[in-house]
Each structure stands twice: as C-alpha cells, then as structure tokens.
Design a protein around this motif. Structure first.
Motif, PDB file in Angstrom:
ATOM      1  N   ILE B  54       0.896  -1.156   0.000  1.00 39.09           N
ATOM      2  CA  ILE B  54       0.000   0.000   0.000  1.00 39.09           C
ATOM      3  C   ILE B  54       0.935   1.205   0.000  1.00 39.09           C
ATOM      4  O   ILE B  54       1.472   1.592   1.036  1.00 39.09           O
ATOM      5  CB  ILE B  54      -0.905   0.017   1.247  1.00 39.09           C
ATOM      6  N   VAL B 138      -2.949   7.200  -2.726  1.00 39.02           N
ATOM      7  CA  VAL B 138      -2.587   5.787  -2.545  1.00 39.02           C
ATOM      8  C   VAL B 138      -2.434   5.059  -3.886  1.00 39.02           C
ATOM      9  O   VAL B 138      -3.236   5.255  -4.799  1.00 39.02           O
ATOM     10  CB  VAL B 138      -3.657   5.047  -1.706  1.00 39.02           C
ATOM     11  N   VAL B 140      -2.059   1.044  -4.765  1.00 37.99           N
ATOM     12  CA  VAL B 140      -1.972  -0.339  -4.297  1.00 37.99           C
ATOM     13  C   VAL B 140      -1.217  -1.139  -5.355  1.00 37.99           C
ATOM     14  O   VAL B 140      -1.589  -1.138  -6.530  1.00 37.99           O
ATOM     15  CB  VAL B 140      -3.370  -0.945  -4.049  1.00 37.99           C
ATOM     16  N   ILE B 157      -8.223   6.711   0.179  1.00 37.44           N
ATOM     17  CA  ILE B 157      -8.292   5.601   1.130  1.00 37.44           C
ATOM     18  C   ILE B 157      -9.747   5.176   1.334  1.00 37.44           C
ATOM     19  O   ILE B 157     -10.072   4.000   1.291  1.00 37.44           O
ATOM     20  CB  ILE B 157      -7.621   6.003   2.464  1.00 37.44           C
ATOM     21  N   VAL B 172      -9.351   1.264  -0.457  1.00 39.49           N
ATOM     22  CA  VAL B 172      -8.085   0.522  -0.355  1.00 39.49           C
ATOM     23  C   VAL B 172      -8.313  -0.860   0.247  1.00 39.49           C
ATOM     24  O   VAL B 172      -7.819  -1.866  -0.265  1.00 39.49           O
ATOM     25  CB  VAL B 172      -7.039   1.334   0.458  1.00 39.49           C
TER      26      VAL B 172
END
Lengths: 170, 201
Positions: B54, B138, B140, B157, B172
């Motif tokens: 992450i 973010v 991933v 998120i 996420v």
C-alpha cells in the motif's frame, strides 16, 4: 377627487417602484453565506444569467487559496457588474461557524460564500470538471450565454485570473 | 560540455513529458530507492516476502494527511501480516514545505508510532513518475510471478476524510481484500482528495 385618486395611484406606483428598486439593491448587497449541498452548486453552474460565473474552490486551511482570494474579491467589486463571484469553501460543515464565518469577517470578504457540505468527493467532483484531481485552489469560469467554460486547478495570480475570465467572456 | 548539458536537459524534459501523467492501473509499478527515516534505503524489492504494497504519498503538513494518519497506521496493522504492508513516501519539496523536512518526518513518525517506512523523495522523481498529485494519494501494488509489481488501485483511502467511522466506501481495503481473494478489484480508480504536492521550482 378624480385627480386626487390618480395622484394617489401615481404615488403608489412610485412607492412600489422604489420598493422594488430598493429590494434589488438590497439583494445585491446581501452576501450569501451558508452551508449548501451539491444541488446549490449545480444551480449556479447551470442557471440562466448574463453574468460571467466565477467560481473558486478554497478552504480556510489552504494557504495558496487564501493568497488568491483578493483577486476574486476585486472581480466581485467590479462596477461593470458583469461577473458573479462565488467562493465555494471546502471546509468541514461543523467548522462553518467558527472557522469560515470568522475568517470571512476578519478578511471582510464581500463575495458570495457557500460551504459545500459533500464529504464523498468522488460522488460529485467529476460533475464540476472531469479533469479535477481534487486539489485546491481550483477555479471554474462559466459564460452561460455562450456555454463556454474553463476549469483550472492551480493558484492564479491576478493577471492569470483576468486572462482566464477574458477567454471565457469573449 | 554545454551541448552535453543541453541534451541531458532535453532528454529529461522528454522523459518528463512521457511520464507526465504517471502510472495507470494495470501498469508496471516503477521501482525507486529512497531514504527511510531510519537512514536505510528502501525499494520495492527490499522486502522479498511481500505480496504487494500500500504505497501512500503523504506528508506531515497537509490537514488531510493528518486526518488519515490513524487510518494509514490501521491499514498497515490490518494488511502487513497478510503481505500488503504500507510504504509511505513524503513527496513535498522541503524548502517549499519546511514542516515536511527529514527531521520533522522522523519526529512525526515517532509521535504517531508509524509502523511502516516513511521515505523522503528528495528529487521528487518518484512522485512525478507515479503521477501522484495530492496528499494522501494511494497506489496499491500487487506483486506478479516475475517479481515485478502491478498497479491495482489508485486514489483515496475511503470516502470520508473527516470521519473514518462515517465512511461507507473503503476503497483501499476493498482493493486488497479482492487481491487476497484472487478476485477482480471492482473500484480501481478514485480521486484522492487532499493537498497539492509542493513542487520545487
């Protein structure tokens, strides 16, 4: 007697006109300062108006936003009355009274200010502009008559803002 | 010499324009080698046990980053053992944003008890290459059979920055749960709301 009633009607009409004039003047000076949902912003973006819509997205915690606010204020103060400035605060609704109202009073902001109480950004952000990443400051200029619109996601200096408005206006 | 400099500059500009938009979902993740607050250098391959990462571009100074700090720590606690630890990168130029200096990053991580590496992107090349625009932002990453990493999700998120408990979309978590279940990630891209990245001039 007849003459008198005519005069009376005239006076009444005059008074009515004055009242309308006064009311419209009054509404010009009344600043909008409230918490809204997305439909209120949508109304501004799609309404029928001869004025150029100048919409700025900001927040009290955003330093570059605060830096450019005076440029929007001076557009709002233009005597030509060709522009409608709306400052859309993305502060949190529960901080409206304390942070936003206090800030507006301290800075003496005169433009309309609406706090957009829509925390689920991904549900509305593309409706403002599909290129918007979600960062502020961001500015949207709309010419309702021609349908021209321009969106920028960056801090503007005064010259850039005027240039941006002119490209949409003409 | 000048010519060489000029060609290097134009080459860099060219690279800049090519990677301008950053990585997309499905792309191979770009590796990096960045300094962690403990002084060590960290890259995607530093930890061979992971199934992915992450990757969070975040900083000390952005109110949105601060609001998400506890949730970032929670994500690491939730998923590190399952193979998807958090890797945080501080993307801001520290002259533009002095509150994000290496020293203050150490202090913040210490105060909050960060359980994951907190790297500084001094040159901002990694941030630019990924196309991160905001903090927190973010990415991933999912490890492939050939040990490369593929981008599986980019964005926010969850859908409530103000109140974690009120969020009803956990982008996420959903993405990683799907990866763990070997199923397709349903939402692969959202907009990360937050502060702009403070770029060097």
């Amino acid at each position: 007697m007849r003459l008198r009633s005519k005069t009376l009607i005239k006076i009444c009409v005059m008074m009515l006109l004055c009242a309308i004039l006064f009311a419209s003047c009054d509404s010009e000076e009344n600043q909008r300062l409230e918490i809204v949902k997305f439909d209120a912003l949508e109304e501004i973006m799609t309404r029928k108006s001869n004025k150029i819509e100048v919409i700025n997205f900001w927040a009290t915690w955003c330093a570059p936003c605060i830096k450019e606010l005076p440029y929007f204020e001076s557009i709002n103060a233009e005597e030509s009355n060709d522009y409608k400035v709306t400052l859309v605060s993305l502060d949190f609704a529960d901080e409206f009274e304390k942070k936003v109202k206090g800030f507006v009073a301290k800075r003496g902001l005169k433009s309309d200010i609406i706090l957009l109480d829509e925390i689920d950004y991904n549900s509305w952000i593309d409706k403002v502009d599909s290129t918007w990443s979600g960062a502020i400051p961001a500015t949207l200029i709309i010419n309702h008559n021609s349908g021209k619109r321009k969106f920028v996601e960056k801090e503007l200096n005064e010259g850039e803002l005027i240039q941006l408005i002119n490209t949409v206006k003409n | 010499m000048t010519l060489l400099k000029a060609s290097i500059v134009s080459l860099l500009l060219l690279i800049g324009s090519v990677v301008d938009d950053g990585v997309k979902v499905g792309d191979k993740a770009i590796d990096f080698n960045l300094k962690n607050i403990d002084g060590s250098m960290v890259s995607l391959n530093s930890n061979s046990d992971v199934k992915g990462y992450i990757l969070v571009f975040t900083c000390n100074t952005c109110p949105y980053s601060v609001m998400y700090e506890d949730r970032i720590i929670a994500l690491d606690k939730m998923y590190a053992d399952k193979g998807y630890p958090v890797l945080a990168i501080q993307p801001n130029n520290t002259e533009k944003s002095p509150g994000d200096s290496f020293e203050l990053m150490k202090q913040r991580a210490d105060d909050k008890g960060f359980t994951f590496p907190y790297l500084i992107d001094d040159t901002q090349e990694t941030t630019l290459a990924y196309g991160a625009t905001n903090t927190p932002h973010v990415f991933v990453l999912d490890k492939q059979d050939d040990s490369s990493f593929e981008v599986a999700y980019i964005g926010a998120i969850d859908n409530n920055s103000r109140n974690a408990a009120a969020a009803d979309k956990h982008y996420v978590q959903d993405a990683i749960n799907s990866l763990l279940a070997n199923s397709e990630v349903s939402t692969t891209k959202t907009k990360a709301i937050g502060c702009t990245i403070k770029w060097a001039n």
